[in-house]
Design a protein around this motif. Structure first.
Motif, short mmCIF file in Angstrom:
data_model
loop_
_atom_site.label_atom_id
_atom_site.label_comp_id
_atom_site.label_asym_id
_atom_site.label_seq_id
_atom_site.Cartn_x
_atom_site.Cartn_y
_atom_site.Cartn_z
N PRO A 140 -20.82 28.82 8.62
CA PRO A 140 -19.86 29.04 9.71
C PRO A 140 -19.83 27.86 10.67
N GLN A 141 -18.64 27.47 11.08
CA GLN A 141 -18.49 26.32 11.97
C GLN A 141 -17.88 26.78 13.29
N ASP A 142 -18.67 26.71 14.34
CA ASP A 142 -18.26 27.22 15.65
C ASP A 142 -16.95 26.61 16.16
N PRO A 143 -16.72 25.29 15.98
CA PRO A 143 -15.46 24.72 16.48
C PRO A 143 -14.23 25.35 15.83
N LEU A 144 -14.34 25.70 14.55
CA LEU A 144 -13.19 26.32 13.87
C LEU A 144 -13.02 27.77 14.31
N ILE A 145 -14.11 28.46 14.56
CA ILE A 145 -14.04 29.84 15.06
C ILE A 145 -13.41 29.84 16.44
N GLU A 146 -13.82 28.90 17.27
CA GLU A 146 -13.24 28.77 18.61
C GLU A 146 -11.75 28.47 18.52
N ALA A 147 -11.36 27.64 17.58
CA ALA A 147 -9.95 27.26 17.43
C ALA A 147 -9.10 28.44 16.97
N ILE A 148 -9.56 29.19 15.97
CA ILE A 148 -8.75 30.30 15.46
C ILE A 148 -8.57 31.38 16.51
N ASN A 149 -9.54 31.51 17.42
CA ASN A 149 -9.45 32.53 18.47
C ASN A 149 -8.40 32.20 19.53
N LYS A 150 -7.81 31.02 19.45
CA LYS A 150 -6.74 30.66 20.38
C LYS A 150 -5.41 31.27 19.99
N LEU A 151 -5.32 31.82 18.77
CA LEU A 151 -4.07 32.49 18.37
C LEU A 151 -3.82 33.68 19.29
N PRO A 152 -2.59 33.91 19.70
CA PRO A 152 -2.29 34.97 20.66
C PRO A 152 -2.47 36.37 20.07
#
Length: 346
Positions: A287-299
Motif C-alpha cells: 500500500p502506498q500512502d500518497p496514492l491513498i491520499e490522492a484517491i480520497n480527494k474524489l468528491p
C-alpha cells in the motif's frame, strides 16, 4: 535453431510466437484478428505481423499498419484497437526476454479549438460530474449500482473489476492488488474511504468473485469486455433520462477529477495503471500512502454514501430496480431521441 543458439531468442522470435505465448498466459485476443480455416489467412493485426521477427517491427511499420487497418478513425479508436493489444503483446515479449524494450508512440487526440470534429464522442469516452453519476446509479439495481460505485471510486477498468476476487482486497490497508492489468502488468489500486464499508462486507461475506449479478452469480465475461449489464444500463438510462453514462465513463471521470483536485500526473497515472516502471511493479502489493491520499480527494455525495447497500451489498444484491412502466419507457425513449438528435446537430 543455430541462429537462436548463437544470438539468442531475440534474434528469431516472431510476433505470432509472442502473441501465442501472451494468449497462453491469459492475455486477450480482442482486436488481434481471426484465422480463416478455408483460406489459411489471418485478418486484422495478425495479418500484417504473422511471421515477422520482433526485431524488425518499427514505429514506422506500425504506423503504416494503423493506416491500412483503421483509416480515418479517431485517435482513441486507433489506440484501443491497434496499439493497446500490440503493446500488451510487446510487453509480454519483453518480459520473456524475446524483444528489446521500446517506447512506442501512440496517437494523441489533437488539442486546440480549431480541430475539426468528426461526430459526437462515444458514450463512455468522456467524464461526467459525480452528481450526474449518482443520479444515474439511482436507476440501477443493487448489483449493478455496486459495480458502478466501485468503478467511480477506483478508476479501475471494468474488466479488472469483473475478474477480481475478494482475496485481492486489503481493506485494512486500503489497497487492491491486481496481478495483471489490461497491458499485462501487475498494479496496485488505492481504496477510497467511501468504499470501505462496502468492501468490508464483500470480503467478509462473499469469498470468490468480488462483484456479482442480482442472482449472486459471477458476471459472465464477453470478449474480455464485461457482461450482463447492457439491459440494466439501457433501462437505467430510460428511468433517469441520463444517456451518457457507461461503465468506462467512471475511469474517465476519476482521471479528470484527480486533475481537478490537483493530484500530480505521476500519481494519477499510477492510480489508473498508466505508469508501470520497475519500481512500481516491485511494490505492487505494498500500500502506498500518497496514492491513498490522492484517491480520497474524489468528491462524495452523502445520499450516495448513506444507502443501505453501500454498507451491506451482499445482503441487498438481489434487489432489482423498479420496473419501467409503459409510459415511463415511452417518455424515456422520446427523451433519448431528443438527446441523440442534439448530439448529431452539435
Amino acid at each position: 535453431m543455430l541462429t537462436e543458439a548463437i544470438h539468442g531468442k531475440k534474434a528469431v522470435a516472431t510476433f505470432d510466437e509472442a502473441a501465442n505465448s501472451y494468449l497462453e498466459n491469459g492475455g486477450s485476443d480482442r482486436f488481434l484478428g481471426s484465422f480463416d480455416e478455408e483460406t489459411g489467412k489471418w485478418t486484422g493485426l495478425m495479418s500484417h505481423l504473422v511471421g515477422v521477427p520482433l526485431k524488425d517491427i518499427t514505429q514506422a511499420r506500425m504506423n503504416e499498419i494503423g493506416k491500412a487497418l483503421y483509416p480515418n478513425v479517431r485517435p482513441d479508436t486507433l489506440n484501443r484497437q491497434l496499439w493497446t493489444p500490440f503493446i500488451a503483446i510487446w510487453s509480454h515479449a519483453e518480459r520473456m526476454d524475446w524483444a528489446q524494450p521500446k517506447r512506442w508512440i501512440r496517437p494523441k487526440t489533437p488539442k486546440g479549438t480549431n480541430v475539426e470534429s468528426f461526430g459526437p464522442k462515444r458514450v463512455g469516452s468522456y467524464p461526467v460530474h459525480y452528481n450526474v453519476a449518482w443520479e444515474f446509479i439511482k436507476g440501477l439495481g443493487v448489483a449493478n449500482a455496486t459495480v458502478f460505485t466501485i468503478l467511480f471510486y477506483s478508476g479501475m477498468r471494468p474488466i479488472e473489476l469483473f475478474t477480481m476476487d475478494t482475496s485481492q482486497v486489503n481493506v485494512k490497508n486500503r489497497w487492491i492488488t491486481l496481478p495483471k492489468s489490461k497491458i499485462g502488468e501487475p498494479r496496485g489500486v488505492p481504496i477510497h474511504e467511501a468504499l470501505v464499508p462496502m468492501l468490508t462486507d464483500m470480503v467478509k461475506n462473499r469469498p470468490g468473485r468480488l462483484v456479482r449479478t442480482s442472482d449472486n452469480e459471477p458476471f459472465t465475461i464477453f470478449d474480455n469486455a464485461g457482461g450482463q449489464m447492457k439491459t440494466a444500463i439501457i433501462a437505467a438510462r430510460l428511468r433517469t433520462r441520463i444517456f451518457d453514462v457507461a461503465p468506462y465513463t467512471a475511469r474517465h471521470t476519476v482521471s479528470t477529477q484527480l486533475v481537478v483536485e490537483g493530484v500530480h500526473p505521476h500519481k494519477k497515472d499510477q492510480i489508473l495503471g498508466h505508469s508501470a516502471d520497475d519500481m512500481s511493479r516491485h511494490y505492487t502489493h505494498v500500500p502506498q500512502d500518497p496514492l491513498i491520499e490522492a484517491i480520497n480527494k474524489l468528491p462524495t455525495i452523502q445520499e450516495w454514501l448513506g444507502q443501505d447497500w453501500m454498507r451491506e451489498p451482499v445482503k441487498h444484491v438481489g434487489r432489482w430496480a423498479k420496473p419501467l412502466k409503459k409510459a415511463e419507457r415511452e417518455a424515456g425513449l422520446e427523451a433519448f431521441k431528443a438527446w441523440a438528435a442534439g448530439r448529431v446537430a452539435a
